[in-house]
Every structure is written in structure tokens, then in C-alpha cells.
Scaffold this motif. Structure first.
Motif, short mmCIF file in Angstrom:
data_model
loop_
_atom_site.label_atom_id
_atom_site.label_comp_id
_atom_site.label_asym_id
_atom_site.label_seq_id
_atom_site.Cartn_x
_atom_site.Cartn_y
_atom_site.Cartn_z
N GLU A 19 -1.39 -14.57 10.83
CA GLU A 19 -0.18 -13.74 10.86
C GLU A 19 0.45 -13.63 9.47
N ALA A 20 0.42 -14.73 8.72
CA ALA A 20 0.97 -14.70 7.36
C ALA A 20 0.14 -13.79 6.46
N ALA A 21 -1.18 -13.83 6.62
CA ALA A 21 -2.04 -12.95 5.83
C ALA A 21 -1.78 -11.49 6.17
N LYS A 22 -1.66 -11.20 7.45
CA LYS A 22 -1.36 -9.84 7.90
C LYS A 22 -0.04 -9.35 7.31
N ALA A 23 0.98 -10.22 7.32
CA ALA A 23 2.31 -9.85 6.83
C ALA A 23 2.31 -9.56 5.34
N PHE A 24 1.38 -10.14 4.60
CA PHE A 24 1.29 -9.90 3.16
C PHE A 24 0.47 -8.64 2.86
N TYR A 25 -0.71 -8.55 3.42
CA TYR A 25 -1.64 -7.50 3.00
C TYR A 25 -1.30 -6.12 3.56
N GLU A 26 -0.70 -6.06 4.73
CA GLU A 26 -0.36 -4.74 5.26
C GLU A 26 0.59 -3.98 4.33
N PRO A 27 1.70 -4.56 3.88
CA PRO A 27 2.57 -3.80 2.98
C PRO A 27 2.02 -3.68 1.56
N VAL A 28 1.26 -4.65 1.09
CA VAL A 28 0.79 -4.61 -0.29
C VAL A 28 -0.33 -3.58 -0.47
N TYR A 205 -11.20 -6.18 -5.90
CA TYR A 205 -10.07 -5.30 -6.20
C TYR A 205 -10.04 -4.18 -5.15
N PHE A 206 -8.89 -4.08 -4.44
CA PHE A 206 -8.71 -3.10 -3.38
C PHE A 206 -7.75 -2.01 -3.87
N ARG A 207 -8.02 -0.77 -3.46
CA ARG A 207 -7.31 0.37 -4.04
C ARG A 207 -6.03 0.75 -3.31
N VAL A 208 -5.01 1.07 -4.11
CA VAL A 208 -3.72 1.55 -3.62
C VAL A 208 -3.37 2.82 -4.38
N PRO A 209 -2.45 3.65 -3.86
CA PRO A 209 -2.10 4.89 -4.55
C PRO A 209 -1.15 4.70 -5.73
N ASP A 210 -0.39 3.60 -5.76
CA ASP A 210 0.62 3.39 -6.79
C ASP A 210 0.62 1.92 -7.18
N ILE A 211 0.12 1.60 -8.36
CA ILE A 211 -0.04 0.21 -8.76
C ILE A 211 1.30 -0.46 -9.07
N GLU A 212 2.26 0.29 -9.58
CA GLU A 212 3.58 -0.29 -9.85
C GLU A 212 4.26 -0.70 -8.54
N ALA A 213 4.21 0.18 -7.54
CA ALA A 213 4.80 -0.14 -6.24
C ALA A 213 4.07 -1.32 -5.60
N ALA A 214 2.75 -1.37 -5.76
CA ALA A 214 1.98 -2.49 -5.20
C ALA A 214 2.38 -3.80 -5.86
#
Length: 258
Positions: A19-28, A205-214
């Protein structure tokens, strides 16, 4: 699976607190982690919105092999699990868990290279092609990086076992070369010498649309950054740090001009 021999096909975070892992990675990263399945095994699929990238696996203290520490693991697709496991042992690696079948999933083994860096090998029962690794796929793994104590020996090991090629490199002052890895006709990552406080082993390394926001979400959700947004060759920007459980992980996003 139809992926070429020696290419990455799945990523798995093994953790004691799902649950802690889910809570971190979903928003990040922006993933959606599936619900706990019925039965005693807590294994949850990670969805990117454009296919799955991997899974979260709960490690139960006292019921987990000593060789299987918490952290991110990669599965490399192979043509023949048994033959590849034998080749790994012959090349100086270790087969921690001998080849076994997981019903409805595939045949696999848990191994380590000649420097002790761990990974899985797998032949899936499905005819579908895995897209867990995509060079620019959003939410997917875009880069696989091996930080190793003996880069030359490590490169030779993977060339023998997986047929990898090393078409190019770039110098890293005081650290030797950053050597690019080609597998299945595609650049999948690189290898580098271990130095300083950098964690050894396979990093992703996993991709996000905005690195500053991540980066902001990384810190806000309990992670620690070792590397603030930094441009890398090709124009992307990356961050690197540890999640709240201390697991190293990288994030990549488009550069400012992309």
C-alpha cells in the motif's frame, strides 16, 4: 511472448509494504495499481493507461528467499529458459531459483550475473508482445542502466548470455565509459562502473510528461532525490532517488525544448 531474446519484458517492484508503494508511485509516475487479487499472494498489476509495465509483489518476512531483497527487478525475455539458465551458470552467474512454471504466465528463473546483479529470465506463455519497455512510452520503462563493479566482465557476460552488442559509448570523467546496450536491434540502456554512493545493480527510468512536476511529487510523497532534473544526451531530463522504502528509482521526461 514474441519479444527478441535478451530484451526486457517486465518490471517488478518487490516490497514489504504494497500500500505504501502504491501511494508513492501512483502520483509520482501516474500509474494505476490494480487491486489485491483473491488468494494468499498479493501481486498487483501496474497499468500505464497504455498497457501494463509490471507488477507490485509483496515480500513476506520469513517466507522470502535470502537472495530476493526488496527492490525493482527486470525480466529479460529468452527463447529457452532452461538453456539460458545453464548458460548463465556457465558464464559465471548464479541461478538462485531454478526454472519453474507459473500457471498461465510463463516459465522463468531468478538469476544473477557474474557480479551478483540480479534479474529474471522468462518465456511467457502468451503470444502477445510485451510493451513494458518502450523508449518513449509514457509510464513505461524507457531506460535500463546497469551499475556494476566490473563493467568489462559484466558486458562480456550479457553478450554471451543474451547476445547483446555495445555499439557506442561516451566518457564519464573519473568513472570510465558509459557503454550503450543494443538488444534485439534496439538500444535498451547502458552499463557503467560503480563509483561513490551510487547504488549498484540494475536501475530503471520510467517516463512522465513533466519532470519538474514529478520531482515535486517525488519529494512530497516521501521520496529522496539524489539528482535534481538534469538533461541527458538526446534532450530528455531525468531525476534519480529513492522511494520512501529506500528503493532506488529513476524518472525521465521530455526536455524543456521538446
Amino acid at each position: 511472448m514474441t519479444n527478441p531474446h535478451g530484451t526486457p519484458i517486465w518490471y517488478e517492484l518487490q516490497a514489504t509494504e504494497i500500500e505504501a508503494a502504491k501511494a508513492f508511485y501512483e502520483p509520482v509516475i501516474g500509474w494505476t495499481v490494480g487491486p489485491k487479487p483473491e488468494g494468499p499472494m498479493d501481486y498487483r498489476m501496474i497499468d500505464t493507461g497504455d498497457g501494463q509495465v509490471g507488477g507490485l509483489a509483496r515480500l513476506v518476512p520469513g517466507m522470502t528467499p535470502d537472495c530476493m531483497a526488496p527492490g525493482w527487478k527486470v525480466y529479460f525475455g529468452v527463447d529457452d529458459v532452461d538453456a539460458t539458465a545453464a548458460e548463465i551458470a556457465g558464464a559465471g552467474g548464479t541461478v538462485h531459483l531454478a526454472p519453474f512454471d507459473l500457471e498461465g504466465v510463463g516459465r522463468m528463473a531468478f538469476c544473477a550475473d557474474s557480479q551478483g546483479n540480479v534479474f529474471y529470465i522468462m518465456r511467457g506463455f502468451s503470444d502477445e508482445t510485451s510493451t513494458a519497455f518502450e523508449r518513449t512510452g509514457m509510464g513505461k520503462c524507457n531506460w535500463n542502466e546497469l551499475v556494476t563493479a566490473d563493467q568489462e566482465a559484466g558486458n562480456a557476460f550479457y553478450a554471451r548470455v543474451f547476445g547483446w552488442k555495445y555499439p557506442d559509448s561516451m566518457p564519464m570523467p573519473g568513472m570510465g565509459d558509459y557503454v550503450f546496450v543494443e538488444a534485439g536491434g534496439e538500444t535498451i540502456g547502458a552499463t557503467m562502473n560503480h563509483a561513490g554512493d551510487m547504488p549498484a545493480g540494475w536501475q530503471f527510468y520510467f517516463r512522465v510528461p513533466d519532470i519538474e512536476a514529478a520531482a515535486e511529487r517525488f519529494r512530497a510523497n516521501g521520496g529522496t532525490l539524489f539528482m535534481e532534473p538534469m538533461e541527458v544526451p538526446g534532450g530528455d531530463r531525468i531525476i534519480f532517488g529513492i522511494d520512501p522504502a529506500g528503493t532506488p528509482v529513476g524518472v525521465v521526461g521530455p526536455g524543456e525544448t521538446q
